[in-house]
Write a protein that holds these residues in place. Structure first.
Motif, PDB file in Angstrom:
ATOM      1  N   ALA A  40       0.834  -1.207   0.000  1.00  0.00           N
ATOM      2  CA  ALA A  40       0.000   0.000   0.000  1.00  0.00           C
ATOM      3  C   ALA A  40       0.869   1.257   0.000  1.00  0.00           C
ATOM      4  O   ALA A  40       0.553   2.248  -0.665  1.00  0.00           O
ATOM      5  CB  ALA A  40      -0.942  -0.002   1.205  1.00  0.00           C
ATOM      6  N   ARG A  41       1.987   1.207   0.738  1.00  0.00           N
ATOM      7  CA  ARG A  41       2.895   2.359   0.770  1.00  0.00           C
ATOM      8  C   ARG A  41       3.533   2.580  -0.602  1.00  0.00           C
ATOM      9  O   ARG A  41       3.733   3.711  -1.050  1.00  0.00           O
ATOM     10  CB  ARG A  41       3.963   2.169   1.838  1.00  0.00           C
ATOM     11  N   SER A  42       3.839   1.466  -1.286  1.00  0.00           N
ATOM     12  CA  SER A  42       4.396   1.578  -2.636  1.00  0.00           C
ATOM     13  C   SER A  42       3.393   2.252  -3.570  1.00  0.00           C
ATOM     14  O   SER A  42       3.755   3.089  -4.397  1.00  0.00           O
ATOM     15  CB  SER A  42       4.750   0.186  -3.179  1.00  0.00           C
ATOM     16  N   LEU A  43       2.129   1.889  -3.420  1.00  0.00           N
ATOM     17  CA  LEU A  43       1.083   2.510  -4.233  1.00  0.00           C
ATOM     18  C   LEU A  43       0.909   3.990  -3.884  1.00  0.00           C
ATOM     19  O   LEU A  43       0.660   4.816  -4.762  1.00  0.00           O
ATOM     20  CB  LEU A  43      -0.244   1.772  -4.040  1.00  0.00           C
ATOM     21  N   GLU A  44       1.042   4.298  -2.600  1.00  0.00           N
ATOM     22  CA  GLU A  44       0.930   5.692  -2.176  1.00  0.00           C
ATOM     23  C   GLU A  44       2.021   6.534  -2.832  1.00  0.00           C
ATOM     24  O   GLU A  44       1.764   7.649  -3.318  1.00  0.00           O
ATOM     25  CB  GLU A  44       1.043   5.775  -0.649  1.00  0.00           C
ATOM     26  N   THR A  45       3.227   5.986  -2.872  1.00  0.00           N
ATOM     27  CA  THR A  45       4.334   6.688  -3.530  1.00  0.00           C
ATOM     28  C   THR A  45       4.063   6.847  -5.019  1.00  0.00           C
ATOM     29  O   THR A  45       4.305   7.910  -5.607  1.00  0.00           O
ATOM     30  CB  THR A  45       5.652   5.912  -3.315  1.00  0.00           C
ATOM     31  N   LEU A  46       3.530   5.785  -5.625  1.00  0.00           N
ATOM     32  CA  LEU A  46       3.220   5.831  -7.054  1.00  0.00           C
ATOM     33  C   LEU A  46       2.141   6.864  -7.359  1.00  0.00           C
ATOM     34  O   LEU A  46       2.209   7.574  -8.362  1.00  0.00           O
ATOM     35  CB  LEU A  46       2.777   4.441  -7.534  1.00  0.00           C
ATOM     36  N   ARG A  89      -8.376  -3.068   2.332  1.00  0.00           N
ATOM     37  CA  ARG A  89      -9.058  -1.767   2.292  1.00  0.00           C
ATOM     38  C   ARG A  89      -8.056  -0.640   2.037  1.00  0.00           C
ATOM     39  O   ARG A  89      -8.320   0.275   1.246  1.00  0.00           O
ATOM     40  CB  ARG A  89      -9.805  -1.529   3.608  1.00  0.00           C
ATOM     41  N   THR A  90      -6.918  -0.703   2.722  1.00  0.00           N
ATOM     42  CA  THR A  90      -5.888   0.317   2.522  1.00  0.00           C
ATOM     43  C   THR A  90      -5.377   0.302   1.086  1.00  0.00           C
ATOM     44  O   THR A  90      -5.208   1.350   0.450  1.00  0.00           O
ATOM     45  CB  THR A  90      -4.709   0.089   3.492  1.00  0.00           C
ATOM     46  N   THR A  91      -5.149  -0.894   0.551  1.00  0.00           N
ATOM     47  CA  THR A  91      -4.662  -1.034  -0.818  1.00  0.00           C
ATOM     48  C   THR A  91      -5.678  -0.499  -1.819  1.00  0.00           C
ATOM     49  O   THR A  91      -5.312   0.206  -2.777  1.00  0.00           O
ATOM     50  CB  THR A  91      -4.357  -2.510  -1.118  1.00  0.00           C
ATOM     51  N   LEU A  92      -6.945  -0.794  -1.612  1.00  0.00           N
ATOM     52  CA  LEU A  92      -7.989  -0.322  -2.532  1.00  0.00           C
ATOM     53  C   LEU A  92      -8.068   1.205  -2.539  1.00  0.00           C
ATOM     54  O   LEU A  92      -8.254   1.825  -3.594  1.00  0.00           O
ATOM     55  CB  LEU A  92      -9.336  -0.928  -2.144  1.00  0.00           C
ATOM     56  N   LYS A  93      -7.895   1.803  -1.372  1.00  0.00           N
ATOM     57  CA  LYS A  93      -7.907   3.277  -1.305  1.00  0.00           C
ATOM     58  C   LYS A  93      -6.740   3.870  -2.104  1.00  0.00           C
ATOM     59  O   LYS A  93      -6.901   4.881  -2.805  1.00  0.00           O
ATOM     60  CB  LYS A  93      -7.841   3.733   0.153  1.00  0.00           C
ATOM     61  N   GLN A  94      -5.584   3.255  -2.000  1.00  0.00           N
ATOM     62  CA  GLN A  94      -4.425   3.758  -2.735  1.00  0.00           C
ATOM     63  C   GLN A  94      -4.568   3.525  -4.246  1.00  0.00           C
ATOM     64  O   GLN A  94      -4.130   4.350  -5.052  1.00  0.00           O
ATOM     65  CB  GLN A  94      -3.139   3.098  -2.222  1.00  0.00           C
ATOM     66  N   LEU A  95      -5.180   2.424  -4.622  1.00  0.00           N
ATOM     67  CA  LEU A  95      -5.448   2.181  -6.039  1.00  0.00           C
ATOM     68  C   LEU A  95      -6.399   3.237  -6.598  1.00  0.00           C
ATOM     69  O   LEU A  95      -6.232   3.705  -7.734  1.00  0.00           O
ATOM     70  CB  LEU A  95      -6.037   0.777  -6.236  1.00  0.00           C
ATOM     71  N   GLU A  96      -7.371   3.624  -5.795  1.00  0.00           N
ATOM     72  CA  GLU A  96      -8.284   4.699  -6.210  1.00  0.00           C
ATOM     73  C   GLU A  96      -7.508   5.999  -6.413  1.00  0.00           C
ATOM     74  O   GLU A  96      -7.755   6.733  -7.369  1.00  0.00           O
ATOM     75  CB  GLU A  96      -9.374   4.897  -5.150  1.00  0.00           C
ATOM     76  N   ARG A  97      -6.557   6.257  -5.540  1.00  0.00           N
ATOM     77  CA  ARG A  97      -5.732   7.464  -5.678  1.00  0.00           C
ATOM     78  C   ARG A  97      -4.905   7.435  -6.960  1.00  0.00           C
ATOM     79  O   ARG A  97      -4.569   8.485  -7.509  1.00  0.00           O
ATOM     80  CB  ARG A  97      -4.797   7.618  -4.477  1.00  0.00           C
ATOM     81  N   CYS A  98      -4.588   6.234  -7.410  1.00  0.00           N
ATOM     82  CA  CYS A  98      -3.826   6.087  -8.654  1.00  0.00           C
ATOM     83  C   CYS A  98      -4.727   6.179  -9.887  1.00  0.00           C
ATOM     84  O   CYS A  98      -4.252   6.017 -11.019  1.00  0.00           O
ATOM     85  CB  CYS A  98      -3.085   4.752  -8.662  1.00  0.00           C
ATOM     86  N   GLY A  99      -6.011   6.410  -9.671  1.00  0.00           N
ATOM     87  CA  GLY A  99      -6.934   6.582 -10.795  1.00  0.00           C
ATOM     88  C   GLY A  99      -7.606   5.313 -11.278  1.00  0.00           C
ATOM     89  O   GLY A  99      -8.200   5.290 -12.349  1.00  0.00           O
TER      90      GLY A  99
END
Length: 204
Positions: A40-46, A89-99
């Motif tokens: 999830a942190r990797s996705l947040e950075t992305l 849930r955390t991962t899904l939120k970050q995926l949403e942030r990635c569009g």
């Protein structure tokens, strides 16, 4: 029989090993992560990278595989433990942030996060007692406290509160009450005779 949900990559869904395989299967070598990394942190950075849109196809593939695993879990009545559900849930939120649109999957995660831990033998005994009352649909005595067991117990409790005297005419129901009280309280006395019902218990 219900079991902890295993993904198509043969790892427990929502676990670090699951995310490692999921990520590495859909990203080029330069972006591969190890199990020790926080996915999830990797996705947040992305998500904060201005070139994030270039990786949208990869992220959509991840969501597609994840969606397939979750849907299969619903069909098979499998479950996800709380810690893995939180990871998802955390991962899904970050995926949403990635569009990537995947918000609806959070509801699926919630539906799968029904598992309640505990002593399997005690839960199996509870299921046996609930079945013996004849007041609920027959439960699979599998030692897993899932939706059906929880709903059956809620029904029994509602019947007890609704009409206590009538409820006590069901000997199996009385056995159920004794079992549940003895599991939460230290049962001192629970006896029945022709004219009197007596229940005495003390707190642990």
């Amino acid at each position: 029989m219900s079991r902890e949900l295993i993904g198509s990559n043969r790892e427990v869904v929502g676990s670090p090993a699951y995310f490692e395989k999921l990520h590495n299967a859909h990203f080029p070598g330069t972006l591969r992560c190890s199990q020790g990394d926080d996915f999830a942190r990797s996705l947040e950075t992305l998500a904060e990278n201005r070139f994030c849109h270039l990786f949208k196809p990869n992220l959509e593939q991840i969501v597609q595989e994840l969606e397939g695993d979750l849907e299969r879990g619903l069909r098979d009545n499998d479950y996800i433990r709380d810690e893995n559900a939180d990871n998802l849930r955390t991962t899904l939120k970050q995926l949403e942030r990635c569009g990537v649109r995947c918000y609806s999957l959070e509801r699926t995660v919630d539906d799968l996060a029904w598992f309640v831990g505990g002593d399997a033998d005690k839960i199996r005994e509870l299921q046996r007692l609930l079945n013996a009352t004849g007041l609920v649909p027959q439960l699979l005595e599998d030692g897993v406290y899932g939706k059906e067991t929880a709903e059956a117990e809620e029904h029994i409790v509602a019947r007890l509160l609704e009409n206590f005297e009538s409820f006590l005419l069901n000997n199996a129901a009385v056995d159920y009450v004794a079992n549940r009280i003895s599991s939460r309280l230290k049962l001192a006395s629970f006896r029945k005779n022709r004219h009197q019902w007596s229940l005495q218990a003390r707190l642990q």
